[in-house]
Write an enzyme that holds these catalytic residues in place. Sequence first.
Site, PDB file in Angstrom:
ATOM      1  N   ASP A  13       3.099  -8.975   6.854  1.00  0.00           N
ATOM      2  CA  ASP A  13       2.691 -10.305   6.694  1.00  0.00           C
ATOM      3  C   ASP A  13       3.681 -10.958   5.625  1.00  0.00           C
ATOM      4  O   ASP A  13       3.418 -12.002   4.700  1.00  0.00           O
ATOM      5  CB  ASP A  13       1.543 -10.574   6.211  1.00  0.00           C
ATOM      6  CG  ASP A  13       0.346 -10.161   7.192  1.00  0.00           C
ATOM      7  OD1 ASP A  13       0.563 -10.204   8.239  1.00  0.00           O
ATOM      8  OD2 ASP A  13      -0.784  -9.637   6.526  1.00  0.00           O
ATOM      9  N   LYS A  16       7.916 -11.986   8.415  1.00  0.00           N
ATOM     10  CA  LYS A  16       9.101 -11.693   9.430  1.00  0.00           C
ATOM     11  C   LYS A  16       9.096 -12.733  10.677  1.00  0.00           C
ATOM     12  O   LYS A  16      10.203 -12.665  11.011  1.00  0.00           O
ATOM     13  CB  LYS A  16       8.477 -10.125  10.023  1.00  0.00           C
ATOM     14  CG  LYS A  16       8.581  -9.182   9.001  1.00  0.00           C
ATOM     15  CD  LYS A  16       7.932  -7.838   9.563  1.00  0.00           C
ATOM     16  CE  LYS A  16       6.468  -7.963  10.014  1.00  0.00           C
ATOM     17  NZ  LYS A  16       5.404  -8.213   8.891  1.00  0.00           N
ATOM     18  N   GLY A  40       0.635  -9.996  13.403  1.00  0.00           N
ATOM     19  CA  GLY A  40       0.478 -11.424  13.742  1.00  0.00           C
ATOM     20  C   GLY A  40       1.699 -12.336  12.969  1.00  0.00           C
ATOM     21  O   GLY A  40       1.817 -12.127  11.684  1.00  0.00           O
ATOM     22  N   HIS A  41       2.429 -12.876  13.837  1.00  0.00           N
ATOM     23  CA  HIS A  41       3.576 -13.591  13.233  1.00  0.00           C
ATOM     24  C   HIS A  41       3.359 -15.084  13.559  1.00  0.00           C
ATOM     25  O   HIS A  41       3.215 -15.384  14.568  1.00  0.00           O
ATOM     26  CB  HIS A  41       4.804 -12.927  13.935  1.00  0.00           C
ATOM     27  CG  HIS A  41       4.949 -11.419  13.709  1.00  0.00           C
ATOM     28  ND1 HIS A  41       6.243 -10.913  14.182  1.00  0.00           N
ATOM     29  CD2 HIS A  41       4.246 -10.556  13.025  1.00  0.00           C
ATOM     30  CE1 HIS A  41       5.946  -9.327  13.698  1.00  0.00           C
ATOM     31  NE2 HIS A  41       4.896  -9.208  13.131  1.00  0.00           N
ATOM     32  N   THR A 130      -7.210  -3.038  12.281  1.00  0.00           N
ATOM     33  CA  THR A 130      -7.302  -4.600  12.887  1.00  0.00           C
ATOM     34  C   THR A 130      -8.271  -4.088  14.183  1.00  0.00           C
ATOM     35  O   THR A 130      -8.595  -5.411  14.763  1.00  0.00           O
ATOM     36  CB  THR A 130      -5.921  -4.910  13.447  1.00  0.00           C
ATOM     37  OG1 THR A 130      -5.459  -3.928  14.201  1.00  0.00           O
ATOM     38  CG2 THR A 130      -5.104  -5.220  12.290  1.00  0.00           C
ATOM     39  N   GLN A 225       4.395  -5.120  11.220  1.00  0.00           N
ATOM     40  CA  GLN A 225       3.804  -4.259   9.960  1.00  0.00           C
ATOM     41  C   GLN A 225       4.826  -4.290   8.953  1.00  0.00           C
ATOM     42  O   GLN A 225       5.718  -5.188   8.738  1.00  0.00           O
ATOM     43  CB  GLN A 225       3.466  -2.910  10.264  1.00  0.00           C
ATOM     44  CG  GLN A 225       2.055  -2.820  11.043  1.00  0.00           C
ATOM     45  CD  GLN A 225       2.404  -3.245  12.701  1.00  0.00           C
ATOM     46  OE1 GLN A 225       3.157  -2.692  13.314  1.00  0.00           O
ATOM     47  NE2 GLN A 225       1.470  -4.213  13.042  1.00  0.00           N
ATOM     48  N   THR A 304      -3.597 -13.200  10.153  1.00  0.00           N
ATOM     49  CA  THR A 304      -3.412 -14.063  11.217  1.00  0.00           C
ATOM     50  C   THR A 304      -3.854 -13.367  12.474  1.00  0.00           C
ATOM     51  O   THR A 304      -4.578 -14.058  13.365  1.00  0.00           O
ATOM     52  CB  THR A 304      -1.925 -14.009  11.597  1.00  0.00           C
ATOM     53  OG1 THR A 304      -1.074 -14.214  10.325  1.00  0.00           O
ATOM     54  CG2 THR A 304      -1.385 -14.842  12.821  1.00  0.00           C
ATOM     55  N   LYS A 336       7.992 -17.223   0.585  1.00  0.00           N
ATOM     56  CA  LYS A 336       7.080 -17.734  -0.197  1.00  0.00           C
ATOM     57  C   LYS A 336       7.324 -18.087  -1.665  1.00  0.00           C
ATOM     58  O   LYS A 336       6.365 -17.845  -2.378  1.00  0.00           O
ATOM     59  CB  LYS A 336       5.664 -16.993   0.167  1.00  0.00           C
ATOM     60  CG  LYS A 336       5.370 -16.921   1.544  1.00  0.00           C
ATOM     61  CD  LYS A 336       3.943 -16.441   1.766  1.00  0.00           C
ATOM     62  CE  LYS A 336       2.764 -17.666   1.613  1.00  0.00           C
ATOM     63  NZ  LYS A 336       1.548 -17.203   2.363  1.00  0.00           N
ATOM     64  N   VAL A 419      11.364 -21.331   1.257  1.00  0.00           N
ATOM     65  CA  VAL A 419      10.464 -22.073   0.475  1.00  0.00           C
ATOM     66  C   VAL A 419       9.293 -22.830   0.920  1.00  0.00           C
ATOM     67  O   VAL A 419       8.811 -23.875   0.488  1.00  0.00           O
ATOM     68  CB  VAL A 419      11.509 -22.943  -0.338  1.00  0.00           C
ATOM     69  CG1 VAL A 419      12.367 -22.180  -1.361  1.00  0.00           C
ATOM     70  CG2 VAL A 419      12.217 -23.851   0.486  1.00  0.00           C
ATOM     71  N   GLY A 420       9.128 -22.547   2.269  1.00  0.00           N
ATOM     72  CA  GLY A 420       7.953 -23.202   2.889  1.00  0.00           C
ATOM     73  C   GLY A 420       8.056 -22.554   4.285  1.00  0.00           C
ATOM     74  O   GLY A 420       8.874 -21.903   4.704  1.00  0.00           O
TER      75      GLY A 420
HETATM   76  P1  GDP Z   1       4.512 -11.594   9.326  1.00  0.00           P
HETATM   77  O1  GDP Z   1       3.630 -10.948   9.922  1.00  0.00           O
HETATM   78  O2  GDP Z   1       5.767 -10.997   8.451  1.00  0.00           O
HETATM   79  O3  GDP Z   1       5.327 -12.424  10.611  1.00  0.00           O
HETATM   80  O4  GDP Z   1       3.948 -12.905   8.456  1.00  0.00           O
HETATM   81  P2  GDP Z   1       2.637 -13.787   8.677  1.00  0.00           P
HETATM   82  O5  GDP Z   1       3.155 -14.810   9.780  1.00  0.00           O
HETATM   83  O6  GDP Z   1       1.605 -12.860   9.021  1.00  0.00           O
HETATM   84  O7  GDP Z   1       2.402 -14.445   7.185  1.00  0.00           O
HETATM   85  C1  GDP Z   1       3.210 -15.248   6.556  1.00  0.00           C
HETATM   86  C2  GDP Z   1       2.416 -16.502   6.275  1.00  0.00           C
HETATM   87  O8  GDP Z   1       3.365 -17.405   5.558  1.00  0.00           O
HETATM   88  C3  GDP Z   1       2.701 -17.425   7.677  1.00  0.00           C
HETATM   89  O9  GDP Z   1       1.450 -18.355   7.934  1.00  0.00           O
HETATM   90  C4  GDP Z   1       4.028 -18.291   7.487  1.00  0.00           C
HETATM   91  O10 GDP Z   1       3.887 -19.499   8.182  1.00  0.00           O
HETATM   92  C5  GDP Z   1       4.105 -18.642   6.023  1.00  0.00           C
HETATM   93  N1  GDP Z   1       5.391 -18.582   5.556  1.00  0.00           N
HETATM   94  C6  GDP Z   1       6.602 -17.786   5.667  1.00  0.00           C
HETATM   95  N2  GDP Z   1       7.370 -18.153   4.764  1.00  0.00           N
HETATM   96  C7  GDP Z   1       7.008 -18.858   3.866  1.00  0.00           C
HETATM   97  C8  GDP Z   1       7.313 -19.691   2.685  1.00  0.00           C
HETATM   98  O11 GDP Z   1       8.499 -19.553   2.218  1.00  0.00           O
HETATM   99  N3  GDP Z   1       6.290 -20.412   2.020  1.00  0.00           N
HETATM  100  C9  GDP Z   1       5.318 -20.719   2.417  1.00  0.00           C
HETATM  101  N4  GDP Z   1       4.316 -21.394   2.089  1.00  0.00           N
HETATM  102  N5  GDP Z   1       4.745 -20.116   3.827  1.00  0.00           N
HETATM  103  C10 GDP Z   1       5.447 -19.306   4.370  1.00  0.00           C
HETATM  104  P1  IMO Z   2       2.277  -7.932  10.793  1.00  0.00           P
HETATM  105  O1  IMO Z   2       3.268  -7.491  11.800  1.00  0.00           O
HETATM  106  C1  IMO Z   2      -0.695  -6.614   7.849  1.00  0.00           C
HETATM  107  C2  IMO Z   2      -2.623  -2.939   8.598  1.00  0.00           C
HETATM  108  C3  IMO Z   2      -4.357  -3.346   8.770  1.00  0.00           C
HETATM  109  C4  IMO Z   2      -4.767  -1.676   8.297  1.00  0.00           C
HETATM  110  C5  IMO Z   2      -3.489  -0.877   8.691  1.00  0.00           C
HETATM  111  C6  IMO Z   2      -3.970   0.040   9.940  1.00  0.00           C
HETATM  112  O2  IMO Z   2       1.773  -9.111  10.843  1.00  0.00           O
HETATM  113  O3  IMO Z   2       2.817  -7.795   9.369  1.00  0.00           O
HETATM  114  P2  IMO Z   2      -3.869  -0.615  12.522  1.00  0.00           P
HETATM  115  O4  IMO Z   2      -4.736  -1.774  13.153  1.00  0.00           O
HETATM  116  O5  IMO Z   2      -2.774  -1.056  12.586  1.00  0.00           O
HETATM  117  O6  IMO Z   2      -4.509   0.728  12.994  1.00  0.00           O
HETATM  118  O7  IMO Z   2      -4.385  -0.971  10.714  1.00  0.00           O
HETATM  119  O8  IMO Z   2      -2.621  -1.597   8.928  1.00  0.00           O
HETATM  120  N1  IMO Z   2      -1.812  -3.916   9.342  1.00  0.00           N
HETATM  121  C7  IMO Z   2      -1.373  -5.035   9.073  1.00  0.00           C
HETATM  122  N2  IMO Z   2      -1.206  -5.621   7.930  1.00  0.00           N
HETATM  123  N3  IMO Z   2       0.103  -6.888   8.887  1.00  0.00           N
HETATM  124  C8  IMO Z   2       0.488  -6.660  10.022  1.00  0.00           C
HETATM  125  O9  IMO Z   2       1.290  -6.910  10.965  1.00  0.00           O
HETATM  126  C9  IMO Z   2      -0.538  -5.116  10.124  1.00  0.00           C
HETATM  127  N4  IMO Z   2      -0.655  -4.368  11.275  1.00  0.00           N
HETATM  128  C10 IMO Z   2      -1.645  -3.398  10.764  1.00  0.00           C
HETATM  129  O10 IMO Z   2      -4.721  -4.156   8.049  1.00  0.00           O
HETATM  130  O11 IMO Z   2      -4.633  -1.787   7.063  1.00  0.00           O
HETATM  131 MG    MG Z   3       1.419 -10.936  10.099  1.00  0.00          MG
END
Ligand code: GDP
Ligand code: IMO
Ligand code: MG
Length: 431
Positions: A13, A16, A40-41, A130, A225, A304, A336, A419-420
């Site tokens: 999270d 990416k 969850g991206h 998850t 991940q 997500t 962030k 930054v957002g």
């Molecule tokens: P990922 O799994 O690595 O793709 O990240 P996620 O999408 O799960 O979580 C990142 C969250 O932060 C999402 O809701 C993005 O829209 C948000 N995000 C990404 N970059 C920024 C940032 O620079 N600032 C803020 N406020 N939100 C961001």
């Molecule tokens: P993204 O791509 C954050 C965590 C789960 C748990 C551990 C094992 O959005 O960054 P699993 O279901 O994979 O067997 O769970 O890994 N986990 C994540 N945490 N972001 C993810 O993906 C994750 N994918 C798995 O919360 O701790």
């Molecule tokens: Mg994610």
Amino acid sequence: MPLDMIIGAQWGDEGKGTITDLMSAELDIVARYSGGDNAGHTVTVADEIFKLHLIPSGIIHDGVTCIIGNGVVLNPAVFLREIDALAERGVDVSPDRLKISRSTHLITAAHIALDTAKEMQLGAGKIGTTQRGIGPAYSDKTDRSGLRAELFDDPEGLADAIHVHVKAKNVILQEVYGAEPVDSQKVAADFAHYAQRLQPYLVNSAHFLHTAIKNGRSVLAEGAQGSFLDLDHGTYPFVTSSCPTAGGVLTGLGVGPKHVDRIIGIAKAFTSRVGSGPFPCELDGEMAVRLRGTGSNPWDEYGTTTGRPRRVGWLDLVMLKYAANLNSFTEIVITKLDILSGLDELKVCVGYERNGERIDYYPTDLRVLGECTAVYETLPGWQEDIMGARTMADLPENARNYVQYIADYTETPVSYISVGPERTQIVKVNE
Ligand code: GDP
Ligand code: IMO
Ligand code: MG
């Protein structure tokens, strides 16, 4: 042409999806190489929000081809839902530009039932998965009893394989976990339907990528991940069942290292973790709420995939440096940074202390890590809202210094600062 990598530097999270979207503007192919719909991206384009679990974030850019690599575990039901939702929003998800490796392993209802049953049995010691069937699907892969997408070519073979698979899982579900069995007929019928729809997407993905690279097309591997969820290098057993680190890209796509160019580590300006496991810099109380948010913004720290509140803490530079070494990051992207605005002081972890001794690397042994306390450096914060910053000159001096401190500590240049959440809320460091 090169293979670039986007790799999560923390516990997932990190943002990416956002950075994959940013880079996709200048790329030909985006490929997922590990994980499944545990990911969850989120990608924000103007006022549109896309939440993707399986389909690479590059899909939002016209002209980018997207690949599900052999290292992924794919739940066909989730994949089809995602295809249909994107198609409804006008995104081209035809097999011309979206492809599934024939060697990708499939997730069934039996894998999901096992994931849930195992977590329930672990009780308080659960991993906090998850519950998407990820662990059981990868276990079958290494056990050499998994189901691969190539079965979509062979309806009879697929039905037989499903019956054998569900029968074997039902023995474990009932006899080991005392759980309800899965209906083999239903799974077979569901998979017959998935096969019909998904067979046209199959490709020998490694060969496809070799040809593409030879023909001068550029490829981006979109990590899922993060480095500390890696099966080998993360906080085992509180990890996922695949290899999100750079090595996982090569096996998860079948491309050799000579093509690799940029290895981009994505790191949040603080740390978050969802699920169980050690977290030396974890915060609670008011500061945790401040970093997590209350859920009123789409970017607040709630999963997500599962909606769970994420655990949050100060930036752990020991982890980040370890990730830089695990992956050979050529650069780091800080996301962030805007969340830290308005804090008088910022702490960063620069070492651990255990029984009076200083440790300056990341201990992989949970018992050792559990006895470590974080040693912090305190840096001055900034008050200004930085969400409108687009160049380094737009950032307050203390924000620039915070970023420079990260680059110095990790001995890795920072290339972008986000930054957002929106596609344009990006600062290029060396403009
Ligand atoms: P990922 O799994 O690595 O793709 O990240 P996620 O999408 O799960 O979580 C990142 C969250 O932060 C999402 O809701 C993005 O829209 C948000 N995000 C990404 N970059 C920024 C940032 O620079 N600032 C803020 N406020 N939100 C961001
Ligand atoms: P993204 O791509 C954050 C965590 C789960 C748990 C551990 C094992 O959005 O960054 P699993 O279901 O994979 O067997 O769970 O890994 N986990 C994540 N945490 N972001 C993810 O993906 C994750 N994918 C798995 O919360 O701790
Ligand atoms: Mg994610």
